[in-house]
Design an enzyme around this catalytic site. Structure first.
Site, PDB file in Angstrom:
ATOM      1  N   TYR A  10     -12.160  -1.748  -3.815  1.00  0.00           N
ATOM      2  CA  TYR A  10     -12.608  -1.620  -1.808  1.00  0.00           C
ATOM      3  C   TYR A  10     -14.069  -1.508  -2.461  1.00  0.00           C
ATOM      4  CZ  TYR A  10      -8.128  -3.065  -0.355  1.00  0.00           C
ATOM      5  OH  TYR A  10      -7.095  -3.219   0.770  1.00  0.00           O
ATOM      6  N   LYS A  13       0.390  -1.086  -0.078  1.00  0.00           N
ATOM      7  CA  LYS A  13      -0.211   0.739  -0.585  1.00  0.00           C
ATOM      8  C   LYS A  13       0.800   1.495  -0.506  1.00  0.00           C
ATOM      9  CE  LYS A  13      -4.100  -2.338   2.550  1.00  0.00           C
ATOM     10  NZ  LYS A  13      -4.697  -2.493   3.194  1.00  0.00           N
ATOM     11  N   HIS A  34      -2.275  -5.426   1.084  1.00  0.00           N
ATOM     12  CA  HIS A  34      -2.748  -6.303   1.150  1.00  0.00           C
ATOM     13  C   HIS A  34      -3.179  -7.261   0.478  1.00  0.00           C
ATOM     14  CE1 HIS A  34      -7.263  -7.834  -0.301  1.00  0.00           C
ATOM     15  NE2 HIS A  34      -5.773  -7.795  -1.183  1.00  0.00           N
ATOM     16  N   GLU A  81      -9.308  -9.825  -7.866  1.00  0.00           N
ATOM     17  CA  GLU A  81      -8.231  -9.405  -7.426  1.00  0.00           C
ATOM     18  C   GLU A  81      -7.485  -8.856  -7.957  1.00  0.00           C
ATOM     19  OE1 GLU A  81      -9.243  -8.692  -2.783  1.00  0.00           O
ATOM     20  OE2 GLU A  81      -7.616  -9.738  -3.660  1.00  0.00           O
ATOM     21  N   ASN A 104      -2.473   0.075   6.284  1.00  0.00           N
ATOM     22  CA  ASN A 104      -1.372  -1.015   7.019  1.00  0.00           C
ATOM     23  C   ASN A 104      -0.468  -2.006   6.297  1.00  0.00           C
ATOM     24  OD1 ASN A 104      -3.182  -2.562   5.898  1.00  0.00           O
ATOM     25  ND2 ASN A 104      -4.454  -3.149   7.242  1.00  0.00           N
TER      26      ASN A 104
END
Ligand code: ATP
Ligand code: MG
Length: 137
Positions: A49, A9, A115, A126, A112
């Site tokens: 998302y 990310k 992913h 995805e 965080n």
């Protein structure tokens, strides 16, 4: 053999963790089958998302995910969906096991670092969001 989608990310890229994260994947016996760096538009982040649309953190999450470059990878290996989730650690870094990517490097439940797809079906959709079959080695 299984495949999963991994994303470093924007915070992971910003913190210069690309090399460290790939090192952990390779050290765990996971093969990188495709990789590229790109920056998502807000609309692309919302599409990725989409399952979280309507949740209180959706706006902020998609702003964050489109805030800078990301590295997307197809990981390949036996049981790789579960193995990658184990290397990542729990969504909330405070609950992540010591030695996991999120425990070691995250300091925010939203930002965080990584992913990872959570099931075979989501892995397929995805991966297809970012890669065509010809991109995958
Ligand atoms: P990811 O899908 O990014 O791999 P995950 O599967 O561990 O993470 P999800 O429940 O799918 O977690 O949430 C997707 C992402 O949304 C999280 O990684 C995090 O960035 C953000 N997120 C999840 N829950 C919260 C929350 N309560 N507050 C803020 N952000 C959150
Ligand atoms: Mg998820």
């Amino acid at each position: 053999m299984e495949r999963t989608l991994s994303i470093i990310k924007p915070d992971g890229v910003e913190k210069k963790l690309i090399g460290e994260i790939i090192r952990r994947f390779e050290a765990a016996g996971i093969r990188i089958a495709a990789m590229k760096m790109l920056r998502l538009t807000k609309a692309e982040a919302e599409g990725f998302y989409a399952v979280h649309r309507g949740k209180p953190f959706f706006e902020s999450l998609t702003d964050f995910m489109s805030s800078g470059p990301i590295v997307v990878m197809v990981l390949e290996g036996e049981d790789v969906i579960r193995k990658n989730r184990e290397l990542m650690g729990a969504t909330n870094y405070k609950e992540a096991k010591p030695g996991t990517i999120r425990a070691d490097f995250a300091s925010d439940i939203e930002k965080n670092i990584v992913h990872g797809s959570d099931a075979p079906e989501t892995a397929r959709t995805e991966i297809a969001y970012f890669f065509s079959e010809m991109d995958i080695c």
